[in-house]
Design a protein around this motif. Structure first.
Motif, short mmCIF file in Angstrom:
data_model
loop_
_atom_site.label_atom_id
_atom_site.label_comp_id
_atom_site.label_asym_id
_atom_site.label_seq_id
_atom_site.Cartn_x
_atom_site.Cartn_y
_atom_site.Cartn_z
N ALA A 200 0.84 -1.21 0.00
CA ALA A 200 0.00 0.00 0.00
C ALA A 200 0.87 1.26 0.00
O ALA A 200 0.59 2.22 -0.72
CB ALA A 200 -0.93 -0.01 1.20
N LEU A 201 1.94 1.25 0.78
CA LEU A 201 2.84 2.41 0.83
C LEU A 201 3.61 2.58 -0.47
O LEU A 201 3.95 3.70 -0.85
CB LEU A 201 3.82 2.28 2.00
CG LEU A 201 3.20 2.41 3.39
CD1 LEU A 201 4.24 2.11 4.46
CD2 LEU A 201 2.60 3.78 3.59
N TRP A 202 3.90 1.47 -1.14
CA TRP A 202 4.59 1.53 -2.42
C TRP A 202 3.73 2.30 -3.44
O TRP A 202 4.26 3.07 -4.24
CB TRP A 202 4.88 0.11 -2.89
CG TRP A 202 5.69 0.01 -4.14
CD1 TRP A 202 6.75 0.79 -4.53
CD2 TRP A 202 5.50 -0.92 -5.19
NE1 TRP A 202 7.23 0.39 -5.74
CE2 TRP A 202 6.48 -0.68 -6.18
CE3 TRP A 202 4.61 -1.96 -5.39
CZ2 TRP A 202 6.57 -1.41 -7.34
CZ3 TRP A 202 4.71 -2.70 -6.55
CH2 TRP A 202 5.68 -2.42 -7.51
N GLY A 203 2.43 2.10 -3.40
CA GLY A 203 1.51 2.90 -4.20
C GLY A 203 1.31 2.48 -5.64
O GLY A 203 0.59 3.13 -6.38
N LYS A 204 1.94 1.42 -6.09
CA LYS A 204 1.83 1.00 -7.48
C LYS A 204 0.69 -0.01 -7.70
O LYS A 204 0.28 -0.23 -8.82
CB LYS A 204 3.15 0.36 -7.96
CG LYS A 204 4.35 1.24 -7.79
CD LYS A 204 4.57 2.09 -8.98
CE LYS A 204 5.89 2.85 -8.80
NZ LYS A 204 6.09 3.85 -9.74
N ILE A 205 0.21 -0.63 -6.63
CA ILE A 205 -0.84 -1.65 -6.73
C ILE A 205 -2.11 -1.07 -6.13
O ILE A 205 -2.08 -0.52 -5.03
CB ILE A 205 -0.41 -2.94 -6.00
CG1 ILE A 205 0.87 -3.49 -6.61
CG2 ILE A 205 -1.53 -3.98 -6.05
CD1 ILE A 205 1.45 -4.67 -5.87
N PRO A 206 -3.25 -1.21 -6.82
CA PRO A 206 -4.51 -0.70 -6.26
C PRO A 206 -4.84 -1.37 -4.93
O PRO A 206 -4.61 -2.57 -4.75
CB PRO A 206 -5.56 -1.07 -7.32
CG PRO A 206 -4.78 -1.34 -8.57
CD PRO A 206 -3.42 -1.78 -8.15
N LEU A 207 -5.37 -0.59 -3.99
CA LEU A 207 -5.69 -1.11 -2.67
C LEU A 207 -6.69 -2.26 -2.74
O LEU A 207 -6.59 -3.21 -1.96
CB LEU A 207 -6.23 0.01 -1.78
CG LEU A 207 -5.24 1.11 -1.43
CD1 LEU A 207 -5.91 2.19 -0.61
CD2 LEU A 207 -4.04 0.55 -0.70
N ALA A 208 -7.64 -2.18 -3.66
CA ALA A 208 -8.63 -3.26 -3.79
C ALA A 208 -7.94 -4.57 -4.14
O ALA A 208 -8.31 -5.63 -3.61
CB ALA A 208 -9.66 -2.91 -4.86
N LEU A 209 -6.94 -4.52 -4.99
CA LEU A 209 -6.21 -5.74 -5.37
C LEU A 209 -5.41 -6.28 -4.17
O LEU A 209 -5.33 -7.50 -3.98
CB LEU A 209 -5.27 -5.45 -6.55
CG LEU A 209 -4.54 -6.64 -7.15
CD1 LEU A 209 -5.53 -7.69 -7.64
CD2 LEU A 209 -3.66 -6.19 -8.30
#
Length: 192
Positions: free
Chosen positions: A152-161
């Motif tokens: 989540a902190l990395w920010g590249k992957i959607p939170l829903a995923l």
């Protein structure tokens, strides 16, 4: 305590009136009202309803109200809890909409909102603490938590995923653990 349409509506109306800052601050308020005072549901049930409510589309508070009301009094309870939860916000918006632009400019009101913001931070902390105590219970759940936070902190992957992936990993782990418990070697060392 009596679980009538009116008592469910009144309880959720009270929580809805105190609910400032969104669905994340609802957990301590509902714990106080539903678990501690009325003993309508357990703390574990409330955490499950909260997790489900946060996972589904819509307002977390309304989703939790639906699950809780449904358990207490079926469809009538779900309706009573949901209407009770959203009615205070609806009334506040209708009553304050015309004077809101002038009201927000008032320095006293700005100070009040600042104080409310501090209160919301405290409630968020209590909600996180409550969920932590229920969700992070062993090494595996801590590792899943840590991986989810880092992603989540990395920010590249959607939170829903991230949430869906954690759900799938949890299900796979639980199936593995259940199979491991059911596997019992007999006295000769072979499977039964």
């Amino acid at each position: 305590m009596d679980k009538t349409f009116y008592s469910i509506f009144k309880t959720f109306f009270k929580v809805g009136t105190l609910l400032l800052g969104g669905g994340y601050v609802i957990l301590p308020l509902l714990t106080s009202e539903l678990v501690d005072k009325k003993k309508w549901i357990t703390s574990d049930e409330l955490c499950e309803y909260y997790a489900l409510g946060a996972s589904l589309p819509g307002i977390i508070a309304a989703n939790v109200a639906i699950f809780t009301g449904k358990k207490l009094l079926g469809t009538k309870g779900a309706i009573a809890a949901t209407v009770g939860m959203i009615f205070p916000a609806f009334l506040a918006i209708v009553l304050l909409a015309s004077i809101l632009s002038e009201l927000v400019k008032n320095p006293t009101v700005q100070n009040v909102f600042w104080g409310v913001g501090i209160g919301v931070i405290a409630l968020l902390f209590l909600a996180v603490k409550e969920m932590w105590n229920k969700a992070v219970v062993d090494k595996f759940s801590f590792i899943v938590y840590l991986v989810c936070v880092l992603l989540a902190l990395w920010g590249k992957i959607p939170l829903a995923l991230i949430i869906i992936s954690a759900l799938v990993v949890g299900i796979i782990y639980q199936v593995y653990e259940d199979k491991k418990k059911n596997f019992k070697p007999d006295d000769n060392g072979s499977k039964e």
